[in-house]
Design a protein around this motif. Structure first.
Motif, PDB file in Angstrom:
ATOM      1  N   UNK A 172       4.217  -3.558  -5.790  1.00 54.47           N
ATOM      2  CA  UNK A 172       3.196  -2.787  -4.758  1.00 54.47           C
ATOM      3  C   UNK A 172       2.104  -2.445  -6.237  1.00 54.47           C
ATOM      4  N   UNK A 173       1.150  -1.355  -5.088  1.00 54.36           N
ATOM      5  CA  UNK A 173      -0.277  -1.461  -5.877  1.00 54.36           C
ATOM      6  C   UNK A 173      -0.717  -0.582  -5.639  1.00 54.36           C
ATOM      7  N   UNK A 174      -1.315   0.741  -6.091  1.00 53.18           N
ATOM      8  CA  UNK A 174      -1.905   1.824  -6.142  1.00 53.18           C
ATOM      9  C   UNK A 174      -3.051   1.870  -5.887  1.00 53.18           C
TER      10      UNK A 174
ATOM     11  N   UNK B 213      -7.163   1.086   9.900  1.00 52.25           N
ATOM     12  CA  UNK B 213      -6.753   0.842   9.066  1.00 52.25           C
ATOM     13  C   UNK B 213      -5.568   0.736   8.569  1.00 52.25           C
ATOM     14  N   UNK B 214      -5.026   2.210   8.327  1.00 54.89           N
ATOM     15  CA  UNK B 214      -3.764   2.140   8.010  1.00 54.89           C
ATOM     16  C   UNK B 214      -2.617   1.782   9.290  1.00 54.89           C
ATOM     17  N   UNK B 215      -3.001   1.234  10.469  1.00 52.07           N
ATOM     18  CA  UNK B 215      -2.556   0.650  11.468  1.00 52.07           C
ATOM     19  C   UNK B 215      -2.653  -1.043  11.140  1.00 52.07           C
TER      20      UNK B 215
ATOM     21  N   UNK C  55       3.380  -5.238   7.939  1.00 48.15           N
ATOM     22  CA  UNK C  55       3.712  -5.209   6.721  1.00 48.15           C
ATOM     23  C   UNK C  55       3.092  -5.143   5.236  1.00 48.15           C
ATOM     24  N   UNK C  56       1.992  -4.080   4.673  1.00 43.38           N
ATOM     25  CA  UNK C  56       1.555  -4.018   3.683  1.00 43.38           C
ATOM     26  C   UNK C  56       1.878  -2.599   3.210  1.00 43.38           C
ATOM     27  N   UNK C  57       1.820  -1.658   3.627  1.00 45.06           N
ATOM     28  CA  UNK C  57       1.412  -0.315   3.912  1.00 45.06           C
ATOM     29  C   UNK C  57       3.465   0.551   3.452  1.00 45.06           C
TER      30      UNK C  57
ATOM     31  N   UNK D 179      -4.932   8.310  -1.508  1.00 39.64           N
ATOM     32  CA  UNK D 179      -3.955   7.575  -1.960  1.00 39.64           C
ATOM     33  C   UNK D 179      -3.855   6.691  -1.713  1.00 39.64           C
ATOM     34  N   UNK D 180      -3.132   4.989  -1.116  1.00 39.33           N
ATOM     35  CA  UNK D 180      -2.274   4.459  -0.421  1.00 39.33           C
ATOM     36  C   UNK D 180      -1.364   3.529  -1.033  1.00 39.33           C
ATOM     37  N   UNK D 181      -0.788   3.768  -1.108  1.00 35.04           N
ATOM     38  CA  UNK D 181       0.648   2.546  -1.997  1.00 35.04           C
ATOM     39  C   UNK D 181       0.410   1.720  -0.961  1.00 35.04           C
ATOM     40  N   UNK D 182       0.742  -0.366  -1.467  1.00 36.63           N
ATOM     41  CA  UNK D 182       0.662  -1.152  -0.829  1.00 36.63           C
ATOM     42  C   UNK D 182       1.591  -2.245  -1.484  1.00 36.63           C
TER      43      UNK D 182
END
Length: 124
Positions: A3-5, A31-33, A39-41, A80-83
């Motif tokens: 996982x990445x922040x 992009x979020x969609x 399966x990254x979000x 932020x986004x965690x992927x």
């Protein structure tokens, strides 16, 4: 998968006018969609302005509480986004897309832990 922040930094100042902000919001939603479909979000969130922050600092047995951001600066963490991604290269590719969508700088950092999977356990 690791996982990445992906931290989104924005300049201090007023919110951009609707004609500037609306296309950014639209691109970010797309992009979020895309990340969700791939399966990254994992999780994402926008933050209120730094003026709403509260900072706590341990000083001996006491904890000092102050209003405002941790540091003064010309930029602040705006969201932020965690992927989850198989490797740094894949995380950087999502970050490139996020930088294009938001038109803002993105900092990429791996979360600690073997797989860096989200848990409800405090770190030891």
């Amino acid at each position: 998968m690791r996982q990445y922040l992906l931290s989104i930094y924005q300049p201090d100042g007023p919110v951009p006018p609707p004609e500037v902000l609306e296309p950014i919001v639209r691109d970010l939603q797309a992009l979020n969609a895309e990340m969700q479909a791939a399966g990254a979000w994992v999780f994402a969130g926008g933050l209120h302005p730094p003026s709403t922050a509260t900072v706590l600092r341990a000083q001996g047995e006491e904890v000092l509480v102050t209003d405002g951001p941790f540091t003064e600066g010309k930029e602040h963490l705006g969201g932020f986004t965690v992927i989850q991604a198989p490797d740094l290269d894949a995380a950087l590719e999502w970050s490139r897309k996020l930088a294009r969508a938001t038109t803002l700088p993105i900092e990429v950092r791996p979360l600690q832990g073997e797989d860096a999977e989200m848990t409800c356990q405090p770190s030891q």
